[in-house]
Design a protein around this motif. Structure first.
Motif, PDB file in Angstrom:
ATOM      1  N   VAL A   3       0.848  -1.184   0.000  1.00 43.77           N
ATOM      2  CA  VAL A   3       0.000   0.000   0.000  1.00 43.77           C
ATOM      3  C   VAL A   3       0.887   1.237   0.000  1.00 43.77           C
ATOM      4  N   VAL A   4       0.677   2.090  -0.983  1.00 48.32           N
ATOM      5  CA  VAL A   4       1.416   3.350  -1.083  1.00 48.32           C
ATOM      6  C   VAL A   4       0.412   4.463  -1.304  1.00 48.32           C
ATOM      7  N   THR A   5       0.495   5.516  -0.495  1.00 39.64           N
ATOM      8  CA  THR A   5      -0.313   6.697  -0.761  1.00 39.64           C
ATOM      9  C   THR A   5       0.613   7.774  -1.313  1.00 39.64           C
ATOM     10  N   ILE A   6       0.115   8.511  -2.296  1.00 37.67           N
ATOM     11  CA  ILE A   6       0.905   9.585  -2.907  1.00 37.67           C
ATOM     12  C   ILE A   6       0.104  10.876  -2.859  1.00 37.67           C
ATOM     13  N   SER A   7       0.663  11.855  -2.194  1.00 33.76           N
ATOM     14  CA  SER A   7       0.117  13.211  -2.206  1.00 33.76           C
ATOM     15  C   SER A   7       0.994  14.011  -3.164  1.00 33.76           C
ATOM     16  N   ALA A   8       0.383  14.521  -4.235  1.00 33.02           N
ATOM     17  CA  ALA A   8       1.183  15.181  -5.278  1.00 33.02           C
ATOM     18  C   ALA A   8       0.644  16.578  -5.567  1.00 33.02           C
ATOM     19  N   GLY A 117      -4.902  10.357   1.420  1.00 37.02           N
ATOM     20  CA  GLY A 117      -4.610   8.956   1.711  1.00 37.02           C
ATOM     21  C   GLY A 117      -3.690   8.745   2.891  1.00 37.02           C
ATOM     22  N   ALA A 118      -2.707   9.629   3.060  1.00 31.28           N
ATOM     23  CA  ALA A 118      -1.768   9.471   4.173  1.00 31.28           C
ATOM     24  C   ALA A 118      -2.458   9.638   5.517  1.00 31.28           C
ATOM     25  N   GLY A 126       2.277  -1.167   7.411  1.00 24.46           N
ATOM     26  CA  GLY A 126       3.095  -1.333   6.219  1.00 24.46           C
ATOM     27  C   GLY A 126       2.832  -0.358   5.094  1.00 24.46           C
ATOM     28  N   ALA A 127       1.904   0.573   5.290  1.00 26.73           N
ATOM     29  CA  ALA A 127       1.624   1.548   4.228  1.00 26.73           C
ATOM     30  C   ALA A 127       2.754   2.576   4.154  1.00 26.73           C
ATOM     31  N   LEU A 182       3.525  13.986   7.878  1.00 30.15           N
ATOM     32  CA  LEU A 182       2.521  13.033   7.402  1.00 30.15           C
ATOM     33  C   LEU A 182       3.113  11.928   6.537  1.00 30.15           C
ATOM     34  N   TYR A 183       4.371  12.083   6.133  1.00 29.73           N
ATOM     35  CA  TYR A 183       4.930  11.209   5.093  1.00 29.73           C
ATOM     36  C   TYR A 183       6.230  10.544   5.533  1.00 29.73           C
ATOM     37  N   HIS A 184       6.483   9.394   4.927  1.00 31.68           N
ATOM     38  CA  HIS A 184       7.767   8.730   5.122  1.00 31.68           C
ATOM     39  C   HIS A 184       8.816   9.251   4.146  1.00 31.68           C
TER      40      HIS A 184
END
Length: 209
Positions: A3-8, A117-118, A126-127, A182-184
């Motif tokens: 699972v991957v969330t992308i904020s772009a 999504g994040a 595991g996201a 919010l992000y890795h």
């Protein structure tokens, strides 16, 4: 399941990087399917669902930010687009969007673009949560080059989309989508080549095993 969330932010090639990452990880790229699933669950039209989707050209984020004006009515203090009849309140669309995202993450995995999504999957095991961002000037130039539009038009697109997507997250989640907390992984995809961004995201996702 990956699972991957992308904020772009606009002009960072999220719609290119997302599918490429999904292909490498062997999971679905989840973008346009979300409003369709929401419409099915709520029993409304796809047009109504898109009017409340943060990725849509005329979604609720655009109305909240004042970037565009469409026929509206006030519902609970919020101007809501009415495509012909009163739809469910905005909160219903958001909660169903969250439910669709969580179901996808739990049942099949995927690369999910936008829609906070994040935040929705912050506790999902595991996201990987990724932010694609860059200085506005570079995003404007990249938009002009890739879309074949004038720099003035590219600036309008970038500024309008930034306002709309930020408004959506701030309004419903009381959060700043640009916050690195919010992000890795935060990547400047106007400087780092798209192929390298894809590689970095895939590597980070697989490292979470």
């Amino acid at each position: 399941m990956r699972v991957v969330t992308i904020s772009a932010t606009y002009g960072t090639a999220g719609s290119v990087i997302g599918p490429a990452v999904a292909d490498r990880l062997g999971v679905p790229f989840v973008d346009r399917a979300i409003p369709g699933a929401v419409a099915g669950e709520l029993g409304c039209t796809l047009e109504e669902a898109l009017a409340h989707d943060d990725r849509s050209e005329h979604g609720l984020g655009w109305l909240l930010s004042g970037a565009v004006r469409l026929p509206t009515a006030t519902f609970g203090g919020v101007d809501v687009y009415l495509p012909g009849s009163m739809p469910p309140p905005p909160e219903d669309f958001v909660s169903h969007t969250e439910a669709v995202i969580r179901k996808i993450a739990a049942e099949q995995g995927g690369v999910i673009l936008g829609r906070a999504g994040a935040l929705v999957l912050a506790a999902h095991p595991g996201a990987l949560h990724v932010r694609l961002d860059a200085p506005q000037r570079r995003r404007i130039l990249q938009t002009a080059a890739l879309a074949g539009v004038s720099e003035r038009e590219a600036r309008r697109l970038v500024e309008d989309n930034d306002r709309a997507r930020t408004a959506y997250v701030r309004h419903f989640y009381r959060a700043d989508p640009a916050s690195p907390e919010l992000y890795h992984l935060v990547l400047d995809s106007t400087t780092i080549p798209v192929s390298a961004c894809v590689e970095l995201i895939v590597t980070a996702s697989t490292a979470l095993d």
